[in-house]
Design a protein around this motif. Sequence first.
Motif, PDB file in Angstrom:
ATOM      1  N   LYS A  93      -2.521   4.017   8.814  1.00 15.67           N
ATOM      2  CA  LYS A  93      -2.722   3.468   7.477  1.00 15.67           C
ATOM      3  C   LYS A  93      -2.612   1.948   7.496  1.00 15.67           C
ATOM      4  CE  LYS A  93      -3.257   3.524   2.998  1.00 15.67           C
ATOM      5  NZ  LYS A  93      -4.541   3.918   2.380  1.00 15.67           N
ATOM      6  N   ALA A  94      -1.633   1.439   8.228  1.00 11.24           N
ATOM      7  CA  ALA A  94      -1.482  -0.014   8.346  1.00 11.24           C
ATOM      8  C   ALA A  94      -2.731  -0.629   8.969  1.00 11.24           C
ATOM      9  CB  ALA A  94      -0.254  -0.350   9.172  1.00 11.24           C
TER      10      ALA A  94
ATOM     11  N   GLY B 202       3.212   8.886  -1.194  1.00 13.72           N
ATOM     12  CA  GLY B 202       4.230   8.539  -2.173  1.00 13.72           C
ATOM     13  C   GLY B 202       5.226   7.485  -1.747  1.00 13.72           C
ATOM     14  N   VAL B 203       5.055   6.929  -0.568  1.00 12.07           N
ATOM     15  CA  VAL B 203       5.942   5.879  -0.062  1.00 12.07           C
ATOM     16  C   VAL B 203       5.199   4.548  -0.121  1.00 12.07           C
ATOM     17  CG1 VAL B 203       7.273   5.039   1.916  1.00 12.07           C
ATOM     18  CG2 VAL B 203       7.137   7.500   1.453  1.00 12.07           C
ATOM     19  N   THR B 204       5.878   3.522  -0.625  1.00 12.13           N
ATOM     20  CA  THR B 204       5.289   2.188  -0.702  1.00 12.13           C
ATOM     21  C   THR B 204       5.701   1.361   0.511  1.00 12.13           C
ATOM     22  OG1 THR B 204       5.319   2.219  -3.119  1.00 12.13           O
ATOM     23  CG2 THR B 204       5.143   0.061  -2.061  1.00 12.13           C
ATOM     24  N   PHE B 205       4.730   0.688   1.097  1.00 10.04           N
ATOM     25  CA  PHE B 205       4.959  -0.140   2.278  1.00 10.04           C
ATOM     26  C   PHE B 205       4.558  -1.584   1.972  1.00 10.04           C
ATOM     27  CE2 PHE B 205       4.112   4.149   3.596  1.00 10.04           C
ATOM     28  CZ  PHE B 205       5.040   4.395   4.595  1.00 10.04           C
ATOM     29  N   GLU B 206       5.239  -2.514   2.627  1.00 14.00           N
ATOM     30  CA  GLU B 206       4.878  -3.929   2.530  1.00 14.00           C
ATOM     31  C   GLU B 206       4.816  -4.515   3.932  1.00 14.00           C
ATOM     32  OE1 GLU B 206       7.517  -6.037  -0.033  1.00 14.00           O
ATOM     33  OE2 GLU B 206       6.602  -5.245  -1.869  1.00 14.00           O
ATOM     34  N   SER B 207       3.606  -4.756   4.389  1.00 14.05           N
ATOM     35  CA  SER B 207       3.389  -5.414   5.669  1.00 14.05           C
ATOM     36  C   SER B 207       2.971  -6.858   5.402  1.00 14.05           C
ATOM     37  CB  SER B 207       2.321  -4.687   6.479  1.00 14.05           C
ATOM     38  OG  SER B 207       2.743  -3.372   6.807  1.00 14.05           O
ATOM     39  N   THR B 208       3.083  -7.706   6.411  1.00 17.65           N
ATOM     40  CA  THR B 208       2.784  -9.127   6.229  1.00 17.65           C
ATOM     41  C   THR B 208       1.748  -9.589   7.228  1.00 17.65           C
ATOM     42  OG1 THR B 208       5.056  -9.516   5.471  1.00 17.65           O
ATOM     43  CG2 THR B 208       3.767 -11.446   6.123  1.00 17.65           C
ATOM     44  N   ILE B 209       0.701 -10.228   6.710  1.00 16.26           N
ATOM     45  CA  ILE B 209      -0.363 -10.771   7.558  1.00 16.26           C
ATOM     46  C   ILE B 209      -0.179 -12.282   7.657  1.00 16.26           C
ATOM     47  CG2 ILE B 209      -2.853 -11.017   7.855  1.00 16.26           C
ATOM     48  CD1 ILE B 209      -3.201  -8.546   6.086  1.00 16.26           C
TER      49      ILE B 209
ATOM     50  N   TYR C  18       0.853  -1.182   0.000  1.00 17.00           N
ATOM     51  CA  TYR C  18       0.000   0.000   0.000  1.00 17.00           C
ATOM     52  C   TYR C  18       0.894   1.238   0.000  1.00 17.00           C
ATOM     53  CZ  TYR C  18       1.013  -0.651   4.999  1.00 17.00           C
ATOM     54  OH  TYR C  18       1.641  -0.855   6.202  1.00 17.00           O
ATOM     55  N   GLU C  19       0.293   2.375  -0.280  1.00 11.29           N
ATOM     56  CA  GLU C  19       1.054   3.614  -0.372  1.00 11.29           C
ATOM     57  C   GLU C  19       0.484   4.682   0.546  1.00 11.29           C
ATOM     58  OE1 GLU C  19       1.618   5.133  -4.272  1.00 11.29           O
ATOM     59  OE2 GLU C  19       2.643   3.332  -5.021  1.00 11.29           O
ATOM     60  N   LEU C  20       1.367   5.535   1.011  1.00 13.85           N
ATOM     61  CA  LEU C  20       0.970   6.705   1.784  1.00 13.85           C
ATOM     62  C   LEU C  20       1.968   7.810   1.487  1.00 13.85           C
ATOM     63  CD1 LEU C  20      -0.892   7.963   3.989  1.00 13.85           C
ATOM     64  CD2 LEU C  20       0.816   7.213   5.668  1.00 13.85           C
TER      65      LEU C  20
ATOM     66  N   THR D 195       9.387   0.344   1.798  1.00 13.03           N
ATOM     67  CA  THR D 195      10.205  -0.723   1.222  1.00 13.03           C
ATOM     68  C   THR D 195      11.630  -0.298   0.912  1.00 13.03           C
ATOM     69  OG1 THR D 195       9.362  -0.160  -0.984  1.00 13.03           O
ATOM     70  CG2 THR D 195       8.211  -1.902   0.230  1.00 13.03           C
ATOM     71  N   ALA D 196      11.879   0.995   0.797  1.00  9.18           N
ATOM     72  CA  ALA D 196      13.228   1.470   0.479  1.00  9.18           C
ATOM     73  C   ALA D 196      14.133   1.503   1.700  1.00  9.18           C
ATOM     74  CB  ALA D 196      13.165   2.865  -0.145  1.00  9.18           C
ATOM     75  N   VAL D 197      13.570   1.283   2.879  1.00  8.15           N
ATOM     76  CA  VAL D 197      14.353   1.359   4.118  1.00  8.15           C
ATOM     77  C   VAL D 197      14.274   0.021   4.841  1.00  8.15           C
ATOM     78  CG1 VAL D 197      14.676   2.529   6.323  1.00  8.15           C
ATOM     79  CG2 VAL D 197      13.899   3.823   4.323  1.00  8.15           C
TER      80      VAL D 197
END
Length: 262
Positions: free
Chosen positions: A118-119, A33-40, A29-31, A88-90
């Motif tokens: 957001k998460a 302009g930053v893309t995030f990847e969380s895991t369920i 998902y994005e917030l 994801t960049a960090v």
Amino acid sequence: MKQSITLFVCLALSVSSLYAGFQQRTVSYELDGVTFESTIVWNGELDEAKPGILMVPNWMGPTEASLKKAKQIADDDFVVMMVDMYGTAVRPTNGGEAGAAAGKLREDRALMRARAAKALEVFREHGKSGEIPLNAKQVAGIGFCFGGGTVLELARSGIDLDAVVSFHGDLLSPTLASDAVNTQAKVLVLHGAADPYVPQEHVQEWVAVMNATQVDWTLVQFSGAVHSFTDPSANSDGARYDKRTAKRAFEMMDDLFDEIWD
């Protein structure tokens, strides 16, 4: 005693065999302009929706160790989302990089809250859609070290959570005195009484502020425990794993969830 607690102190067991039936889904998902990847993660054999836990890892962010912890906490009882707070960049590879990444959010509490919120929104959306066996009306937040401070900060925004649990987390915030009253969630703080990074001055300031609110909060201090007492890899004077304290802390978390969800 829940199986999940036993797993935390049986570190020699094979994760692959214990969690062979687990499902995991990476959600992007994005917030701003930053893309995030969380895991369920959840037990693939669940036949009904379960309460959800939004889990914010320590300052190292999403790692294999944090994913393992998410599965241990989920067990047969919960659906857990391991949150990416950095994007994801960090992806920190050492303490210096982790400190810089966490420090950016500690210095911008509005950004910290926005990313955690957001998460939570994404987590609930996946439950409401039926994609995962999550009861989106029953969600709590937990966090470790930096993550503990994050879920407390999220709660101070007044967001709708049933409870938040901080394990050896940061307690203070630039807006603590004004915003603590906004907390709707039940709060459980699990703290090492000898923690040099979150000293007793911070603890007593937090208690004084919380005493002036109507928030349902509990603080537990464990004798002799320092920072990171739930992290098996922690092995320094100021941050060290403590098997007994970790076991007691997770049992207290489970007791709270039994109270609010059973």
